[in-house]
Design a protein around this motif. Structure first.
Motif, PDB file in Angstrom:
ATOM      1  N   UNK A  59      97.335  22.915  41.931  1.00  0.00           N
ATOM      2  CA  UNK A  59      97.085  23.184  41.019  1.00  0.00           C
ATOM      3  C   UNK A  59      95.577  23.627  40.519  1.00  0.00           C
ATOM      4  N   UNK A  60      94.637  22.372  41.773  1.00  0.00           N
ATOM      5  CA  UNK A  60      93.665  22.085  41.849  1.00  0.00           C
ATOM      6  C   UNK A  60      93.105  22.899  43.143  1.00  0.00           C
ATOM      7  N   UNK A  61      93.937  23.795  44.243  1.00  0.00           N
ATOM      8  CA  UNK A  61      93.862  25.071  44.725  1.00  0.00           C
ATOM      9  C   UNK A  61      93.644  26.339  43.899  1.00  0.00           C
ATOM     10  N   UNK A  62      94.187  26.427  42.791  1.00  0.00           N
ATOM     11  CA  UNK A  62      94.001  27.848  41.830  1.00  0.00           C
ATOM     12  C   UNK A  62      92.582  27.724  41.350  1.00  0.00           C
ATOM     13  N   UNK A  63      91.699  26.608  41.436  1.00  0.00           N
ATOM     14  CA  UNK A  63      90.208  26.976  40.521  1.00  0.00           C
ATOM     15  C   UNK A  63      89.632  27.440  41.162  1.00  0.00           C
ATOM     16  N   UNK A  88      85.042  26.019  47.463  1.00  0.00           N
ATOM     17  CA  UNK A  88      85.587  27.285  46.611  1.00  0.00           C
ATOM     18  C   UNK A  88      87.483  27.409  46.747  1.00  0.00           C
ATOM     19  N   UNK A  89      87.934  27.366  45.550  1.00  0.00           N
ATOM     20  CA  UNK A  89      89.003  27.525  45.119  1.00  0.00           C
ATOM     21  C   UNK A  89      89.689  29.281  45.486  1.00  0.00           C
ATOM     22  N   UNK A 107      92.993  30.203  38.065  1.00  0.00           N
ATOM     23  CA  UNK A 107      92.192  29.845  37.391  1.00  0.00           C
ATOM     24  C   UNK A 107      90.655  29.399  36.931  1.00  0.00           C
ATOM     25  N   UNK A 108      90.594  29.610  35.898  1.00  0.00           N
ATOM     26  CA  UNK A 108      88.867  28.834  35.416  1.00  0.00           C
ATOM     27  C   UNK A 108      89.201  27.815  35.467  1.00  0.00           C
ATOM     28  N   UNK A 109      89.329  26.886  36.444  1.00  0.00           N
ATOM     29  CA  UNK A 109      88.917  25.470  36.088  1.00  0.00           C
ATOM     30  C   UNK A 109      88.454  24.965  37.707  1.00  0.00           C
ATOM     31  N   UNK A 110      88.004  23.637  37.565  1.00  0.00           N
ATOM     32  CA  UNK A 110      87.118  23.083  38.373  1.00  0.00           C
ATOM     33  C   UNK A 110      87.549  21.381  38.667  1.00  0.00           C
ATOM     34  N   UNK A 144      87.728  26.227  31.138  1.00  0.00           N
ATOM     35  CA  UNK A 144      88.338  27.238  29.815  1.00  0.00           C
ATOM     36  C   UNK A 144      89.708  27.215  29.775  1.00  0.00           C
ATOM     37  N   UNK A 145      90.438  27.978  31.552  1.00  0.00           N
ATOM     38  CA  UNK A 145      91.211  27.312  31.072  1.00  0.00           C
ATOM     39  C   UNK A 145      92.679  26.625  30.625  1.00  0.00           C
ATOM     40  N   UNK A 146      91.684  25.456  30.138  1.00  0.00           N
ATOM     41  CA  UNK A 146      92.040  24.499  29.849  1.00  0.00           C
ATOM     42  C   UNK A 146      92.789  24.163  28.346  1.00  0.00           C
TER      43      UNK A 146
END
Length: 480
Positions: free
Chosen positions: A333-337, A354-355, A359-362, A398-400
């Motif tokens: 999940x973390x990698x997708x950001x 950089x992921x 997904x628009x997450x950090x 934002x994707x959260x």
């Protein structure tokens, strides 16, 4: 009050399975029994009812005993982070991260915790069945040992030595182990058994008698290969295998170099409608897969670099363009950001990476580890979920606003605007029949209920198998 220890002539000879089967056999005899492993090395951990973590094999053994897993069942857990270093978990909590060469100096301090945990289990149960680690024949590691003969002698626990005939040379395994052991260590061995025989066990009668004659140890039987072991949760990443074939829904999981908590895959492997492929280093992600899973990892940044080195980032982008779905679990999940920030250098060099940007997450890493069992509701279907969290880092963005699940009314995970890219910190989510059916249904596949009952049935079959081929009564009678 009493205990028995299973040690092996080498790694992966079947110690974990033997202990699980003995635990189930003892439980069916009406005994209060618990598993124990002084020291384990695995990145596949279970979250315990008392809020810590232990090796996944000990959680399965606890299930065989009809118990909730406790940190005392595996007081020292080593979780490799690099080829030369590991995180040291003591009684469920992180103690330190050390290099392999420095761990030997730490071991003498850990024996007190090992004996303390063992003492509590022994006081609470009629029988404790102990699993060794690796092999006592590694006499170069004997000084300060807490995992095999060092523990057996400190706790005065009799030992059964298990050899693996499937890999060949079992006579040399058992006889050779006796030859290199210190005489006082060898005196702890009450007997041996031979595991994983294929074919007619009577063909090994002469070899079996030879071992008895050369060692003077009592033999407790030859156990035929138990094929249904593949239906139980695997502890070692090498045991994941190549997956399954035949189902119409094609799922590919990336075999990351530090893959962790991959028991997420076990319920999917059991689904007839699913074809699960483990994508190994150097292999492309299949172009016809419906779902790609990015699993948990002990080193998110390190495995993100590994992923890119395989060209999987390019394959993933193509998969998404074709309309495929992606599920990232924990480190995946973390990698997708967009970014993974590690300001304090928790996973290595401090900085930002950089992921994959799907997904628009950090994610921001921190030293605090979240360890908890979690009940949730799948946001897309409303299905109930059960899982556990075992991670560092906090993920926002934002994707959260489109959560994967809801936990106590709060959002968990993230989903892309088109619903095809999903991320969650919840390990073990597929164990629950209701959620698994809902998730697979969303991908157009039907699910077969009863995963948990299936595991219980295999544990019963394992105990039956051992009762039929080993002197189980004799083994249990050795405990003191």
């Amino acid at each position: 009050m009493t205990a028995l220890m299973i040690q092996g002539c080498g790694s992966n000879v079947g110690k974990s399975l033997l202990v699980a089967g003995l635990c189930r056999a003892a439980r069916r005899r009406g005994l209060s029994v618990a598993p124990f492993k002084p020291q384990n090395m695995s990145n596949n951990a279970a979250v315990t009812v008392d809020g810590g973590e232990i090796g996944r094999a000990q959680a399965l053994q606890a299930l065989a005993c009809g118990l909730e897993p406790l940190t005392d069942m595996n007081p020292v857990l080593l979780k490799p982070e690099t080829d030369t270093g590991a995180q040291v978990i003591v009684q469920g909590r992180r103690r330190a991260t050390v290099r392999a060469r420095d761990y030997a100096a730490l071991k003498p301090e850990l024996m007190a915790s090992v004996l303390e945990s063992f003492g509590r289990l022994r006081a609470a149960h009629e029988l404790v069945i102990v699993e060794g680690a690796g092999s006592p024949a590694e006499v170069n590691l004997r000084r300060g040992d807490i995992a095999n003969m060092g523990f057996a002698r400190a706790a005065d626990v009799p030992v059964i030595l298990a050899g693996d005939i499937d890999r060949g040379g079992v006579i040399a395994q058992v006889v050779g182990t006796q030859a290199v052991l210190d005489p006082e260590d060898a005196a702890m061995v009450a007997g041996f058994l031979v595991n994983k025989f294929r074919g007619d066990p009577s063909l090994f009668d002469d070899g079996y008698r030879l071992i008895e004659a050369r060692t003077g140890w009592r033999g407790f039987g030859v156990l035929p290969y138990f094929a249904d072991a593949a239906r139980l949760p695997a502890e070692d990443a090498l045991d994941i295998g190549q997956g399954t074939r035949g189902g119409a829904l094609k799922v590919a999981c990336l075999a990351l170099s530090r893959i962790a908590n991959f028991d997420d895959l076990d319920p999917l492997k059991a689904e007839p409608a699913v074809s699960l492929t483990m994508v190994r280093a150097g292999q492309p992600i299949p172009g016809d897969c419906d779902l790609v899973i990015l699993p948990g990892t002990k080193s998110t940044v390190g495995d993100l670099a590994f992923l890119r080195a395989q060209g999987w980032d390019i394959d993933l982008a193509a998969h998404v363009r074709r309309g495929g779905a992606v599920l990232g679990i924990c480190g995946g999940y973390q990698m997708l950001g967009r970014v993974i920030a590690d300001p304090d250098g928790i996973e290595g060099v401090a900085g930002e990476t950089g992921g994959l940007g799907l997904l628009d997450v950090v994610t921001v890493m921190s030293a605090e580890k979240r360890l908890t069992r979690t009940s949730a509701i799948h946001a897309a279907s409303g299905a109930a979920m059960e899982g556990y969290e075992i991670h560092i880092g906090r993920t926002e963005g934002p994707d959260r606003a489109r959560p994967f699940a809801m936990v106590d009314g709060a959002p968990e995970g993230a989903v892309s605007a088109d619903g095809r890219i999903m991320g969650s910190y919840l390990h073990g989510m597929f164990t629950g029949d209701a959620f698994r059916a809902a998730f697979l249904g969303g991908l157009g596949a039907a699910s077969v209920a009863g995963y948990g009952q299936g595991v219980e049935a295999v544990l019963d079959a394992l105990a039956d198998h051992m009762e039929a081929h080993l002197d189980v009564a004799g083994l249990l009678a050795l405990a003191r």
